[in-house]
Write a protein that holds these residues in place. Structure first.
Motif, PDB file in Angstrom:
ATOM      1  N   PHE A 268       1.450  -1.708  -0.181  1.00 44.91           N
ATOM      2  CA  PHE A 268      -0.003   0.378   0.525  1.00 44.91           C
ATOM      3  C   PHE A 268       0.784   1.015   0.328  1.00 44.91           C
ATOM      4  CE2 PHE A 268      -1.768   2.960   3.149  1.00 44.91           C
ATOM      5  CZ  PHE A 268      -2.230   3.769   1.935  1.00 44.91           C
ATOM      6  N   VAL A 269       2.208   1.156   1.174  1.00 48.28           N
ATOM      7  CA  VAL A 269       2.618   2.700   0.840  1.00 48.28           C
ATOM      8  C   VAL A 269       3.399   2.697   0.129  1.00 48.28           C
ATOM      9  CG1 VAL A 269       2.398   2.456   3.695  1.00 48.28           C
ATOM     10  CG2 VAL A 269       4.748   1.612   2.275  1.00 48.28           C
ATOM     11  N   LEU A 270       3.808   1.339  -0.953  1.00 45.03           N
ATOM     12  CA  LEU A 270       4.373   2.045  -2.240  1.00 45.03           C
ATOM     13  C   LEU A 270       3.523   2.302  -3.181  1.00 45.03           C
ATOM     14  CD1 LEU A 270       7.168  -0.765  -1.515  1.00 45.03           C
ATOM     15  CD2 LEU A 270       7.594   1.799  -1.731  1.00 45.03           C
ATOM     16  N   SER A 271       2.173   2.187  -3.031  1.00 41.73           N
ATOM     17  CA  SER A 271       0.798   2.554  -4.595  1.00 41.73           C
ATOM     18  C   SER A 271       1.449   3.349  -4.802  1.00 41.73           C
ATOM     19  CB  SER A 271       0.223   1.643  -3.976  1.00 41.73           C
ATOM     20  OG  SER A 271      -0.438   1.664  -3.540  1.00 41.73           O
ATOM     21  N   ALA A 272       1.022   3.186  -6.487  1.00 46.38           N
ATOM     22  CA  ALA A 272       0.289   5.197  -7.044  1.00 46.38           C
ATOM     23  C   ALA A 272      -0.191   5.605  -5.818  1.00 46.38           C
ATOM     24  CB  ALA A 272      -0.058   4.654  -8.278  1.00 46.38           C
ATOM     25  N   GLY A 273      -0.218   6.864  -6.160  1.00 47.37           N
ATOM     26  CA  GLY A 273      -1.476   7.467  -5.272  1.00 47.37           C
ATOM     27  C   GLY A 273      -0.874   8.028  -3.954  1.00 47.37           C
ATOM     28  N   TYR A 274      -0.484   7.141  -3.449  1.00 51.38           N
ATOM     29  CA  TYR A 274       0.097   7.070  -1.631  1.00 51.38           C
ATOM     30  C   TYR A 274       1.344   7.156  -1.634  1.00 51.38           C
ATOM     31  CZ  TYR A 274      -4.921   5.409  -1.093  1.00 51.38           C
ATOM     32  OH  TYR A 274      -6.047   5.878  -2.007  1.00 51.38           O
ATOM     33  N   TYR A 275       2.544   6.868  -2.410  1.00 53.42           N
ATOM     34  CA  TYR A 275       3.319   7.080  -2.681  1.00 53.42           C
ATOM     35  C   TYR A 275       4.691   7.653  -1.840  1.00 53.42           C
ATOM     36  CZ  TYR A 275       8.592   6.224  -3.926  1.00 53.42           C
ATOM     37  OH  TYR A 275       9.926   6.076  -3.368  1.00 53.42           O
ATOM     38  N   ASP A 276       4.640   9.287  -2.204  1.00 52.47           N
ATOM     39  CA  ASP A 276       4.999  10.169  -1.777  1.00 52.47           C
ATOM     40  C   ASP A 276       4.582  10.642   0.209  1.00 52.47           C
ATOM     41  OD1 ASP A 276       6.684  12.459  -1.779  1.00 52.47           O
ATOM     42  OD2 ASP A 276       5.151  13.440  -1.554  1.00 52.47           O
ATOM     43  N   ALA A 277       2.920   9.959   0.276  1.00 53.98           N
ATOM     44  CA  ALA A 277       2.835  10.865   1.646  1.00 53.98           C
ATOM     45  C   ALA A 277       2.657   9.562   2.247  1.00 53.98           C
ATOM     46  CB  ALA A 277       1.155  10.425   1.328  1.00 53.98           C
ATOM     47  N   TYR A 278       3.393   8.543   2.493  1.00 56.10           N
ATOM     48  CA  TYR A 278       3.816   7.411   2.986  1.00 56.10           C
ATOM     49  C   TYR A 278       5.594   7.137   2.777  1.00 56.10           C
ATOM     50  CZ  TYR A 278      -1.240   6.954   4.741  1.00 56.10           C
ATOM     51  OH  TYR A 278      -2.382   7.082   5.191  1.00 56.10           O
ATOM     52  N   TYR A 279       6.137   5.801   1.874  1.00 52.99           N
ATOM     53  CA  TYR A 279       7.123   6.266   1.914  1.00 52.99           C
ATOM     54  C   TYR A 279       7.711   6.907   1.981  1.00 52.99           C
ATOM     55  CZ  TYR A 279      11.152   3.676   0.683  1.00 52.99           C
ATOM     56  OH  TYR A 279      12.454   2.903   0.075  1.00 52.99           O
ATOM     57  N   GLY A 280       7.276   8.068   0.667  1.00 58.10           N
ATOM     58  CA  GLY A 280       8.299   9.199   0.757  1.00 58.10           C
ATOM     59  C   GLY A 280       8.284  10.602   1.840  1.00 58.10           C
ATOM     60  N   GLN A 281       7.633  10.635   2.647  1.00 65.41           N
ATOM     61  CA  GLN A 281       7.412  11.346   4.004  1.00 65.41           C
ATOM     62  C   GLN A 281       8.220  10.459   4.950  1.00 65.41           C
ATOM     63  OE1 GLN A 281       6.333  14.374   4.790  1.00 65.41           O
ATOM     64  NE2 GLN A 281       5.907  13.856   7.128  1.00 65.41           N
ATOM     65  N   ALA A 282       7.241   8.922   5.403  1.00 65.69           N
ATOM     66  CA  ALA A 282       8.821   8.105   5.861  1.00 65.69           C
ATOM     67  C   ALA A 282      10.179   8.285   5.749  1.00 65.69           C
ATOM     68  CB  ALA A 282       8.445   6.653   6.283  1.00 65.69           C
ATOM     69  N   GLN A 283      10.634   8.382   4.593  1.00 66.53           N
ATOM     70  CA  GLN A 283      11.636   8.509   4.352  1.00 66.53           C
ATOM     71  C   GLN A 283      12.743  10.033   4.627  1.00 66.53           C
ATOM     72  OE1 GLN A 283      14.233   6.611   3.114  1.00 66.53           O
ATOM     73  NE2 GLN A 283      13.477   4.947   1.512  1.00 66.53           N
ATOM     74  N   ARG A 284      11.770  10.653   4.775  1.00 63.86           N
ATOM     75  CA  ARG A 284      12.183  11.881   5.325  1.00 63.86           C
ATOM     76  C   ARG A 284      12.488  12.229   6.397  1.00 63.86           C
ATOM     77  NH1 ARG A 284       8.985  13.799  -0.133  1.00 63.86           N
ATOM     78  NH2 ARG A 284       6.791  13.112   0.935  1.00 63.86           N
ATOM     79  N   VAL A 285      10.909  12.036   7.570  1.00 58.87           N
ATOM     80  CA  VAL A 285      11.177  12.001   8.672  1.00 58.87           C
ATOM     81  C   VAL A 285      12.960  11.145   9.269  1.00 58.87           C
ATOM     82  CG1 VAL A 285      10.109  11.154  10.863  1.00 58.87           C
ATOM     83  CG2 VAL A 285       9.157  12.317   8.975  1.00 58.87           C
ATOM     84  N   ARG A 286      12.615   9.927   8.413  1.00 57.59           N
ATOM     85  CA  ARG A 286      14.337   9.059   8.833  1.00 57.59           C
ATOM     86  C   ARG A 286      15.077  10.033   8.339  1.00 57.59           C
ATOM     87  NH1 ARG A 286      16.563   3.557   5.829  1.00 57.59           N
ATOM     88  NH2 ARG A 286      18.000   3.280   7.201  1.00 57.59           N
ATOM     89  N   SER A 287      15.182  11.650   7.953  1.00 57.33           N
ATOM     90  CA  SER A 287      16.583  11.940   7.171  1.00 57.33           C
ATOM     91  C   SER A 287      16.861  12.923   8.245  1.00 57.33           C
ATOM     92  CB  SER A 287      16.561  12.987   6.033  1.00 57.33           C
ATOM     93  OG  SER A 287      16.762  12.297   5.185  1.00 57.33           O
ATOM     94  N   ARG A 288      15.192  12.749   9.408  1.00 55.96           N
ATOM     95  CA  ARG A 288      15.462  14.533  10.211  1.00 55.96           C
ATOM     96  C   ARG A 288      16.222  13.247  11.468  1.00 55.96           C
ATOM     97  NH1 ARG A 288      10.826  17.407  12.330  1.00 55.96           N
ATOM     98  NH2 ARG A 288      12.045  18.014  14.116  1.00 55.96           N
ATOM     99  N   ILE A 289      15.442  11.894  11.328  1.00 60.63           N
ATOM    100  CA  ILE A 289      15.484  11.450  12.964  1.00 60.63           C
ATOM    101  C   ILE A 289      17.730  11.137  12.486  1.00 60.63           C
ATOM    102  CG2 ILE A 289      15.865   9.035  14.548  1.00 60.63           C
ATOM    103  CD1 ILE A 289      12.904   9.028  12.870  1.00 60.63           C
ATOM    104  N   ARG A 290      17.854  10.656  11.579  1.00 61.29           N
ATOM    105  CA  ARG A 290      19.398  10.655  11.348  1.00 61.29           C
ATOM    106  C   ARG A 290      20.246  12.090  11.966  1.00 61.29           C
ATOM    107  NH1 ARG A 290      23.945   7.850  10.723  1.00 61.29           N
ATOM    108  NH2 ARG A 290      25.324   9.606  10.179  1.00 61.29           N
ATOM    109  N   SER A 291      19.820  12.887  10.854  1.00 61.04           N
ATOM    110  CA  SER A 291      20.525  14.163  11.471  1.00 61.04           C
ATOM    111  C   SER A 291      20.142  15.036  12.950  1.00 61.04           C
ATOM    112  CB  SER A 291      19.783  15.850  10.856  1.00 61.04           C
ATOM    113  OG  SER A 291      19.309  14.851   9.318  1.00 61.04           O
ATOM    114  N   GLU A 292      19.022  14.564  13.750  1.00 57.87           N
ATOM    115  CA  GLU A 292      18.973  14.621  14.853  1.00 57.87           C
ATOM    116  C   GLU A 292      20.076  14.098  15.717  1.00 57.87           C
ATOM    117  OE1 GLU A 292      14.600  15.641  16.918  1.00 57.87           O
ATOM    118  OE2 GLU A 292      15.492  13.238  17.492  1.00 57.87           O
ATOM    119  N   LEU A 293      20.522  12.568  15.487  1.00 63.41           N
ATOM    120  CA  LEU A 293      21.079  11.965  16.403  1.00 63.41           C
ATOM    121  C   LEU A 293      22.693  12.193  16.089  1.00 63.41           C
ATOM    122  CD1 LEU A 293      19.199   8.536  15.998  1.00 63.41           C
ATOM    123  CD2 LEU A 293      19.725   9.610  18.379  1.00 63.41           C
TER     124      LEU A 293
END
Lengths: 501, 140
Positions: free
Chosen positions: A381-406
């Motif tokens: 689902f999180v990789l499917s067309a129409g949802y990819y950016d809102a879920y997977y893309g956003q999770a990748q961006r938050v992951r970057s934030r977590i890494r930068s914060e640490l």
């Protein structure tokens, strides 16, 4: 030496005794096998353990010694292997029906290195199917009980490896850690468990769950046992392009035999330096952890303070999003990685499928357990067309934030001290019907996984009713050796009284 | 609230056969989990492209450098070894059932008559085509 004292030797002591001929590898293996025959029926740590197979491997080590061959640093030492790590000559099932009886054609790189160091492979341990779980209750074959209290879970997903060591059936084991799967069972079973830096240990032959997070990690009774295993299995590997040299790129002069940290000398690290400053995310801990865990955390803080370590309160905001971030990214990667199980080239194959499509859907429908299906569906689902950016893309961006914060926090402190789990080991069955509840219990291990940094769990105390409580140290990139030094110091002054009190 | 049809569609994308009781159970679980992960969308982040977490070394945001190795020819797995774990093989190949389903198979799968113009995956066969099930490999 009596069988009990053989089982009590550290890994390096045992290997030295074998190399010096004070004990044979067969005697050593037999001591563990005999004990295993007594305790394993009540624990269920193993999916595969064959007495003859182990003794034959031990016999080969003894013959090599008799021929005068040089033996490695794990000569004759039995090491249990989590059953998602490929081993030739033994099944590798990932605790899944879909790989029932599967025999890999190659050893994992970590396994090859263990064999080259003289280790005797001591069976394959139970896990949550494909590493998906925190209690080992998601195994397709059987549950594993916590050897310290059999009505409790051993943690997961490397629960079989943890239970094998904690019940004295093996002196140490390999696990794998995608979101805490080495550290959490180590905490629940009173062991030391290390999640190395991402890339420290080759993933070649580790059956893929979430490839940007997966790492093989050692589990043992002491920081020194864990260090020895790490030093044997780590290093760059042409079969895994994400594997890397042992910290030597950032610290010139490091010996590659001591991956991940400062050059160090003799094996006894009880006098190793402690960090001058550790960060403690106290607010997050007080909000998320139970009273027993908070108490042991405070006791551990007190120990570090008493040994001259400054403790500095830190805030981790992005890290509090780690659970949601992790379950989007890990499941997305899993849905892709697990597409290889289709009944064609290996593994289970559904009967009576009339078309290729039917072969795929039935093989997967019949071969995967419920938790694996849940994750594949969520990942799809999180990789499917129409949802990819809102879920997977956003999770990748938050992951970057977590890494930068640490990264930012760890530029000001040398490590972060926090609990491994919010509670002591929970009862079997308590969370198995509520996947979200199970996911939420991973909150303290996931940030290090998402950031790729090393983290170690170590026994730090007990709950009121005597259950083990583990604390965790996060470190900077490539700092495994430092983390193990600190745990070694902690062990040397607290061993024998069950914790920091 | 996610619907059973959504779960069915994801299962179809993932090539996963889901019996109804499992579908019902998973629908409830997935609903709760998605509700939980939706909170991510409120986390303030820099907008822009999705970072590639493994090769993001240029931004100094991940410690993994790109690595290269010499492109050298090495012996592959032998055919024999590669086929060792397969449940069905034929003449040194992996054997699978029919890739394209017959009209009868299509009708049984969908419970409807074939020939819908949207179903371009269905090839019509002559009326004397083999019976369903006999078109696959004999090892099956």
């Amino acid at each position: 030496m009596s069988k009990t004292s053989l089982r009590d030797l550290s890994l390096s002591e045992a290997a030295l005794a074998v190399r010096n001929g004070e004990v044979t590898s067969v005697d050593l293996a037999d001591a563990f096998l005999s004990h295993s025959e007594q305790v394993e029926p009540g624990i269920g740590a193993f999916l595969h353990l064959e007495r003859d197979e182990v003794l034959q491997a031990a016999e080969e080590i003894d013959q090599r010694r008799a021929r005068g061959e040089a033996l490695g640093e794990l000569a004759g030492v039995p090491i249990a292997i989590k059953d998602n790590i490929a081993t030739t000559g033994m099944p590798t099932t990932c605790a899944s029906r879909i790989l029932e009886g599967h025999r890999p054609v190659r050893d994992a790189t970590a396994v090859r290195k263990l064999r080259e160091a003289g280790a005797v492979l001591f069976g394959k341990t139970n896990l949550d199917e494909f590493g998906m779980g925190s209690s080992t209750e998601n195994s397709a074959y059987h549950v594993t009980r916590n050897p310290l209290r059999v009505d409790r879970v051993p943690g997961g997903s490397s629960g079989g490896s943890a239970a094998a060591v904690a019940s004295g059936q093996a002196p140490a084991a390999l696990g794998s850690d995608t979101g805490g799967s080495v550290r959490q069972p180590a905490a629940f079973c009173g062991l030391v468990g290390l999640k190395p830096q991402y890339g420290r240990v080759s993933r070649s032959g580790l059956v893929a769950f979430a490839s940007s997070l997966d790492v093989i990690g050692p589990m043992g009774r002491s920081a020194e046992d864990v260090r020895l295993l790490l030093n044997v299995i780590s290093g760059p590997d042409s079969l895994d392009s994400t594997s890397r040299a042992g910290g030597s790129s950032s610290r010139p002069g490091d010996s590659t035999s001591r991956p991940g940290g400062s050059p160090t000398g003799p094996e006894n690290r009880a006098d190793a330096p402690l960090p001058s400053v550790l960060g403690i995310p106290r607010r997050w801990i007080e909000r998320g952890a139970g009273s027993d865990v908070v108490r042991v955390f405070e006791e551990t803080c007190e120990w570090f303070r008493a040994h001259g370590v400054e403790l500095r309160e830190i805030e981790l905001e992005a890290a509090e999003q780690a659970v949601a971030t992790y379950y989007v990214i890990a499941d997305a990667e899993a849905s892709s990685n697990l597409s290889r199980y289709d009944g064609v080239r290996f593994g289970y194959r559904a009967q009576s499928a009339e078309t290729l499509e039917e072969l795929y859907t039935r093989t997967r429908g019949e071969g995967f357990g419920l938790e694996v299906k849940r994750r594949i569906l969520l990942g799809t689902f999180v990789l499917s067309a129409g949802y990819y950016d809102a879920y997977y893309g956003q999770a990748q961006r938050v992951r970057s934030r977590i890494r930068s914060e640490l990264e930012t926090v760890l530029s000001g402190v040398e490590g972060i001290l926090l609990p491994t789990t919010p509670t002591p080991p929970f009862p079997l069955g308590q969370k198995s019907d509520d996947p979200l509840e199970m996911y939420l219990s991973d909150l303290y291990t996931l940030p290090a996984s998402l950031a790729g940094i090393p983290a170690v769990s170590f026994p730090a105390g007990q709950s009121e009713d005597g259950l083990p409580v583990g604390m965790q140290l996060y470190g900077r990139d490539d700092s495994e050796q430092d983390l193990l030094d600190w745990v070694s110091r902690f062990e040397s002054s607290t061993r024998g009284n069950g914790g920091a009190s | 609230m996610i619907t059973p049809d959504q779960v069915r569609q994801w299962a179809r994308l993932a090539r996963l056969d889901l019996p109804d009781p499992e579908l019902e159970r998973l629908q409830g679980d997935l609903d709760k989990i998605l509700e939980f992960v939706r909170a991510l969308q409120d986390v303030p982040v820099e907008s822009g492209s999705v970072p590639d977490s493994v090769s993001e070394s240029e931004r100094g945001n991940h410690p993994l450098p790109s690595v290269e190795r010499p492109d050298e020819v090495a012996p592959p797995l032998s055919r024999e070894v590669a086929l060792e774990e397969a449940r069905s093989t034929s003449d040194g190949h992996f054997a699978v059932p029919a890739v394209v389903e017959s009209e009868a198979q299509y009708e049984r799968r969908t419970g409807s008559a074939g020939g819908d113009s949207n179903e371009n995956t269905v090839l019509r066969e002559d009326s004397d085509s083999r019976e369903p099930g006999s078109s696959g490999d004999s090892n099956l």
